[in-house]
Write a protein that holds these residues in place. Structure first.
Motif, PDB file in Angstrom:
ATOM      1  N   VAL A  49       0.509  -1.441   0.495  1.00 29.35           N
ATOM      2  CA  VAL A  49      -0.153   0.356  -0.188  1.00 29.35           C
ATOM      3  C   VAL A  49       0.838   1.433  -0.070  1.00 29.35           C
ATOM      4  O   VAL A  49       2.159   1.479   0.689  1.00 29.35           O
ATOM      5  N   THR A  50       0.793   2.033  -1.254  1.00 30.40           N
ATOM      6  CA  THR A  50       1.331   3.540  -1.236  1.00 30.40           C
ATOM      7  C   THR A  50       0.497   4.798  -0.393  1.00 30.40           C
ATOM      8  O   THR A  50      -0.327   4.218   0.455  1.00 30.40           O
ATOM      9  N   LYS A  51       1.141   6.013  -0.314  1.00 28.92           N
ATOM     10  CA  LYS A  51       1.313   7.232   0.336  1.00 28.92           C
ATOM     11  C   LYS A  51      -0.111   7.391   0.107  1.00 28.92           C
ATOM     12  O   LYS A  51      -1.509   7.653   0.376  1.00 28.92           O
ATOM     13  N   GLN A  52      -0.720   6.968  -1.246  1.00 32.38           N
ATOM     14  CA  GLN A  52      -1.780   7.340  -2.132  1.00 32.38           C
ATOM     15  C   GLN A  52      -3.154   6.419  -1.620  1.00 32.38           C
ATOM     16  O   GLN A  52      -4.700   6.751  -1.491  1.00 32.38           O
ATOM     17  N   PHE A  73       1.371  10.166   9.243  1.00 33.45           N
ATOM     18  CA  PHE A  73       1.744  11.476   8.748  1.00 33.45           C
ATOM     19  C   PHE A  73       2.108  13.104   7.559  1.00 33.45           C
ATOM     20  O   PHE A  73       1.731  13.465   7.608  1.00 33.45           O
ATOM     21  N   GLU A  74       2.909  11.855   6.950  1.00 35.88           N
ATOM     22  CA  GLU A  74       3.076  12.485   5.366  1.00 35.88           C
ATOM     23  C   GLU A  74       2.257  13.081   4.613  1.00 35.88           C
ATOM     24  O   GLU A  74       1.573  14.141   3.780  1.00 35.88           O
ATOM     25  N   GLU A  78       0.639  16.730   3.929  1.00 38.86           N
ATOM     26  CA  GLU A  78      -0.078  17.388   2.561  1.00 38.86           C
ATOM     27  C   GLU A  78      -1.469  17.574   2.808  1.00 38.86           C
ATOM     28  O   GLU A  78      -1.771  18.738   1.509  1.00 38.86           O
ATOM     29  N   PHE A  79      -2.063  17.615   3.424  1.00 41.83           N
ATOM     30  CA  PHE A  79      -3.836  17.636   3.536  1.00 41.83           C
ATOM     31  C   PHE A  79      -3.993  19.684   3.703  1.00 41.83           C
ATOM     32  O   PHE A  79      -4.635  19.725   3.520  1.00 41.83           O
ATOM     33  N   ILE A  80      -3.166  19.364   5.099  1.00 38.90           N
ATOM     34  CA  ILE A  80      -2.608  20.427   5.480  1.00 38.90           C
ATOM     35  C   ILE A  80      -1.945  21.782   4.627  1.00 38.90           C
ATOM     36  O   ILE A  80      -2.262  23.226   3.919  1.00 38.90           O
ATOM     37  N   GLN A  81      -1.294  21.037   4.278  1.00 37.68           N
ATOM     38  CA  GLN A  81      -0.813  22.067   2.804  1.00 37.68           C
ATOM     39  C   GLN A  81      -1.241  22.579   1.442  1.00 37.68           C
ATOM     40  O   GLN A  81      -1.169  23.609   1.029  1.00 37.68           O
ATOM     41  N   LYS A  82      -2.194  21.242   1.359  1.00 40.69           N
ATOM     42  CA  LYS A  82      -3.157  22.263   0.275  1.00 40.69           C
ATOM     43  C   LYS A  82      -3.990  23.013   0.582  1.00 40.69           C
ATOM     44  O   LYS A  82      -4.636  23.954  -0.749  1.00 40.69           O
ATOM     45  N   ARG A  83      -5.000  22.595   2.001  1.00 39.33           N
ATOM     46  CA  ARG A  83      -5.333  23.635   2.129  1.00 39.33           C
ATOM     47  C   ARG A  83      -4.707  25.039   2.961  1.00 39.33           C
ATOM     48  O   ARG A  83      -5.165  26.048   2.300  1.00 39.33           O
ATOM     49  N   LEU A  84      -3.399  25.274   2.806  1.00 33.11           N
ATOM     50  CA  LEU A  84      -2.923  26.424   2.695  1.00 33.11           C
ATOM     51  C   LEU A  84      -2.860  27.032   1.184  1.00 33.11           C
ATOM     52  O   LEU A  84      -3.005  28.395   1.561  1.00 33.11           O
ATOM     53  N   ASP A  85      -2.040  25.801   0.048  1.00 34.10           N
ATOM     54  CA  ASP A  85      -2.302  26.331  -0.954  1.00 34.10           C
ATOM     55  C   ASP A  85      -3.986  27.206  -1.029  1.00 34.10           C
ATOM     56  O   ASP A  85      -3.455  28.250  -2.384  1.00 34.10           O
ATOM     57  N   GLN A  86      -5.151  27.107  -0.740  1.00 36.60           N
ATOM     58  CA  GLN A  86      -6.409  27.123  -1.391  1.00 36.60           C
ATOM     59  C   GLN A  86      -6.251  28.040  -1.743  1.00 36.60           C
ATOM     60  O   GLN A  86      -8.226  29.070  -1.148  1.00 36.60           O
ATOM     61  N   ASN A  87      -5.655  28.954   0.046  1.00 35.93           N
ATOM     62  CA  ASN A  87      -6.080  29.918   0.778  1.00 35.93           C
ATOM     63  C   ASN A  87      -6.917  29.941   2.362  1.00 35.93           C
ATOM     64  O   ASN A  87      -7.729  30.762   1.974  1.00 35.93           O
ATOM     65  N   LEU A  88      -6.800  28.163   2.496  1.00 31.96           N
ATOM     66  CA  LEU A  88      -7.875  28.195   3.755  1.00 31.96           C
ATOM     67  C   LEU A  88      -7.150  28.211   4.897  1.00 31.96           C
ATOM     68  O   LEU A  88      -6.857  27.216   5.500  1.00 31.96           O
ATOM     69  N   ILE A 102       6.094   9.493  13.446  1.00 30.53           N
ATOM     70  CA  ILE A 102       6.315  10.313  13.103  1.00 30.53           C
ATOM     71  C   ILE A 102       7.580  10.431  12.572  1.00 30.53           C
ATOM     72  O   ILE A 102       7.911   9.377  13.204  1.00 30.53           O
ATOM     73  N   GLY A 103       8.394  10.429  11.178  1.00 31.75           N
ATOM     74  CA  GLY A 103       9.515  10.421  11.468  1.00 31.75           C
ATOM     75  C   GLY A 103      10.041   8.611  10.798  1.00 31.75           C
ATOM     76  O   GLY A 103      11.527   8.317  10.510  1.00 31.75           O
ATOM     77  N   TYR A 104       8.948   7.725  10.623  1.00 27.75           N
ATOM     78  CA  TYR A 104       9.017   6.775   9.512  1.00 27.75           C
ATOM     79  C   TYR A 104       9.816   6.406   8.404  1.00 27.75           C
ATOM     80  O   TYR A 104      10.664   5.310   8.164  1.00 27.75           O
ATOM     81  N   VAL A 105       9.246   7.645   7.602  1.00 24.76           N
ATOM     82  CA  VAL A 105       9.730   7.273   6.428  1.00 24.76           C
ATOM     83  C   VAL A 105      10.484   8.243   5.507  1.00 24.76           C
ATOM     84  O   VAL A 105      11.501   8.646   5.147  1.00 24.76           O
ATOM     85  N   THR A 106       9.120   9.703   5.413  1.00 25.26           N
ATOM     86  CA  THR A 106       9.815  10.757   5.211  1.00 25.26           C
ATOM     87  C   THR A 106      10.570  11.477   5.624  1.00 25.26           C
ATOM     88  O   THR A 106      10.052  11.733   7.505  1.00 25.26           O
ATOM     89  N   PRO A 107      11.612  12.878   4.630  1.00 22.17           N
ATOM     90  CA  PRO A 107      12.214  13.784   5.951  1.00 22.17           C
ATOM     91  C   PRO A 107      11.015  14.598   6.910  1.00 22.17           C
ATOM     92  O   PRO A 107       9.640  14.884   6.164  1.00 22.17           O
ATOM     93  N   TYR A 108      11.500  14.911   7.894  1.00 21.59           N
ATOM     94  CA  TYR A 108      10.445  15.776   8.787  1.00 21.59           C
ATOM     95  C   TYR A 108      10.421  17.676   8.186  1.00 21.59           C
ATOM     96  O   TYR A 108      11.560  18.007   8.105  1.00 21.59           O
ATOM     97  N   ARG A 109       9.565  17.957   7.997  1.00 27.73           N
ATOM     98  CA  ARG A 109       9.655  19.654   8.062  1.00 27.73           C
ATOM     99  C   ARG A 109       8.930  20.787   8.782  1.00 27.73           C
ATOM    100  O   ARG A 109       8.327  20.129  10.010  1.00 27.73           O
ATOM    101  N   LYS A 110      10.262  21.439   9.430  1.00 22.23           N
ATOM    102  CA  LYS A 110      10.012  21.935  10.739  1.00 22.23           C
ATOM    103  C   LYS A 110       8.572  22.849  10.696  1.00 22.23           C
ATOM    104  O   LYS A 110       7.867  23.439   9.784  1.00 22.23           O
ATOM    105  N   GLY A 111       7.938  22.300  12.008  1.00 19.13           N
ATOM    106  CA  GLY A 111       6.755  22.995  12.289  1.00 19.13           C
ATOM    107  C   GLY A 111       5.190  22.318  11.568  1.00 19.13           C
ATOM    108  O   GLY A 111       4.072  22.418  12.084  1.00 19.13           O
TER     109      GLY A 111
END
Length: 367
Positions: A49-52, A73-74, A78-88, A102-111
Motif C-alpha cells: 500500500v502506497t501513500k495514495q 503523517f505525510e 499534505e492535506f494541510i498544505q493543500k488547504r493552505l495553497d487554497q488560501n484556507l 512520525i519520522g518513519y519514512v519521509t524527512p521532517y519539515r519544521k513546524g
C-alpha cells in the motif's frame, strides 16, 4: 461497535486496490462501502500500500481512529498544505485518529508537527516519534495542547551512533510536556535522551504504568534543590503505584535502581548496560528489601557484573517469575541456563528462559 482490520500480515499482496475495496462497494466504486462508517482501526504496515492508499483510507473511512501506515503523517501534512495553497488558512480539527507516528519514512519539515496536532488534537492519545535532527523543542511544545495524551514515545533512530546535532532537549521539550499532560500519561518512553531526571518524571507523571529511560542525572533537573532533597530522603512517598513495566540501566546508581525495583506493581523489568546490577545487589534486593512478588519477566542485556550466583538467588526466591531473558551477559553461560531449566522442570514451574550471546541463541520452556 469497534471494528479492526489487520492486513499487515498479508505483506506485499495488499495494494492500493485492496484499500479501495474497503472504501467503496465492489459493484459501484462511487458508493461508499459499509465499512466506511464502522471501521476504526486499520493496520497495514509492510505492505504494498502506497501513500495514495493511505490517503484513500483517511479521506473515506470517516470513523477511522487508528491508521498504522508508514505515510500517515505525510498524508496529513499534505492535506494541510493543500488547504493552505487554497488560501484556507483555518485548519479544522476534523480527524479522529488516536495515534500518530512520525519520522518513519519521509524527512521532517519544521513546524509540521504543530499543524498536524491542530488537525487531530481532540482525539489524539498516542504519539510515537523517531527523533530527527530537524525536530526542535518548539515542535514538541505543540504537544502540550493535547488534553488526552496517554502515551508518548521519543525513540532513537536505528542509525544513531552518538547524540550530536539534535536540537531537542529533555528540559526544553519533555519537561513542559509532562507539566501539561503528565497526570494522564500511562506510557512514557524517553530512551532517546542520554540522561533524564526521574524526579521530574515522578512529580508530573504519578499514573504511569510503563516507563522507559536510560539513566538518571540530577544535573538536568528543573526542580528546586529543596524538592530534590525531599525526594532523595523520602523516596517511599514518590513510588509510582501503577508502574508495571520498567526499562532502565546504563550508569544508573545502585541506590536509584533499588528504589525503582521496589515499586510494588512491577511485572516486567528490563535492565541493560548496568554496572550497578551485581550478584550482591540482586541478593540484597531479593532477600533483604523486597521479593519481586509481582515480577513475571526479567530481561538482562549487556549486564557484565552478574554471574550464576546472582540468578541462583533470583531463582530460589522468586517462584512466580515466568520468563528470564539473558542477552550478552558475559559471565552467564549456556550451561547455566540449561541448569536453571532443569531446576524449573524438576520443581514443575512454568518458566521460559531465553539466552543469547555472540555464538549461541537458545530458548528453554517448561509447562
Amino acid at each position: 461497535m469497534n471494528r479492526m482490520l489487520d492486513i499487515h500480515h498479508c505483506h506485499q499482496r495488499i495494494t492500493d486496490i485492496g484499500v479501495r475495496s474497503l472504501c467503496f462497494n465492489y459493484d459501484d466504486l462511487e458508493k461508499p462501502s459499509g465499512l466506511c462508517k464502522t471501521l476504526q482501526y486499520l493496520l497495514m504496515y509492510c505492505t504494498s500500500v502506497t501513500k495514495q492508499g493511505a490517503q484513500l483510507a483517511i479521506n473515506n473511512l470517516t470513523k477511522l481512529k487508528s491508521l498504522h501506515h508508514e505515510s500517515t503523517f505525510e498524508v496529513l501534512v499534505e492535506f494541510i498544505q493543500k488547504r493552505l495553497d487554497q488560501n484556507l488558512s483555518e485548519i479544522p480539527n476534523m480527524f479522529s485518529l488516536v495515534n500518530l507516528r512520525i519520522g518513519y519514512v519521509t524527512p521532517y519539515r519544521k513546524g509540521s508537527l504543530g499543524q498536524v496536532v491542530q488537525l487531530i488534537s481532540s482525539s489524539l492519545t498516542s504519539v510515537i516519534i523517531i527523533a530527527m535532527k530537524e525536530l526542535t523543542d518548539t515542535d514538541l511544545l505543540s504537544l502540550t495542547s493535547l488534553k488526552n495524551l496517554r502515551q508518548f514515545h521519543l525513540n532513537c533512530p536505528k542509525e544513531l551512533k552518538e547524540y550530536k546535532g539534535f536540537e531537542i532537549t529533555f528540559k526544553g521539550s519533555v519537561v513542559p510536556l509532562l507539566k501539561n499532560t503528565g497526570n494522564l500519561l500511562e506510557v512514557l518512553d524517553i530512551c532517546f535522551f542520554p540522561v533524564v531526571d526521574i524526579w521530574t518524571v515522578f512529580k508530573f507523571c504519578p499514573n504511569l504504568n510503563s516507563l522507559f529511560f536510560k539513566t538518571h542525572c540530577e544535573s538536568v533537573t528543573v526542580l528546586p534543590e529543596d524538592e530534590i532533597t525531599l525526594y532523595r530522603n523520602e523516596k517511599e512517598r514518590f513510588i509510582l503505584k501503577n508502574l508495571e513495566t520498567l526499562y532502565c540501566g546504563y550508569n544508573i546508581s545502585s541506590e536509584i535502581l533499588q528504589f525503582l525495583l521496589s515499586f510494588p506493581t512491577l511485572t516486567d523489568v528490563t535492565v541493560t548496560y548496568c554496572n550497578a546490577l551485581t550478584d550482591e545487589f540482586l541478593q540484597n534486593a531479593v532477600i533483604s528489601c523486597f521479593k519481586f512478588n509481582n515480577v513475571r519477566r526479567f530481561h538482562f542485556t549487556f549486564c557484565y557484573y552478574i554471574t550464576k550466583r546472582g540468578i541462583d538467588t533470583l531463582m530460589a526466591n522468586s517462584k512466580f517469575v515466568e520468563e528470564i531473558d539473558i542477552q550478552f551477559c558475559k559471565n552467564l553461560t549456556h550451561g547455566n541456563v540449561y541448569e536453571w531449566h532443569l531446576q524449573a522442570k524438576k520443581a514443575n514451574l512454568k518458566l521460559n528462559i531465553h539466552y543469547k550471546n555472540s555464538d549461541v541463541e537458545m530458548c528453554y520452556r517448561t509447562n
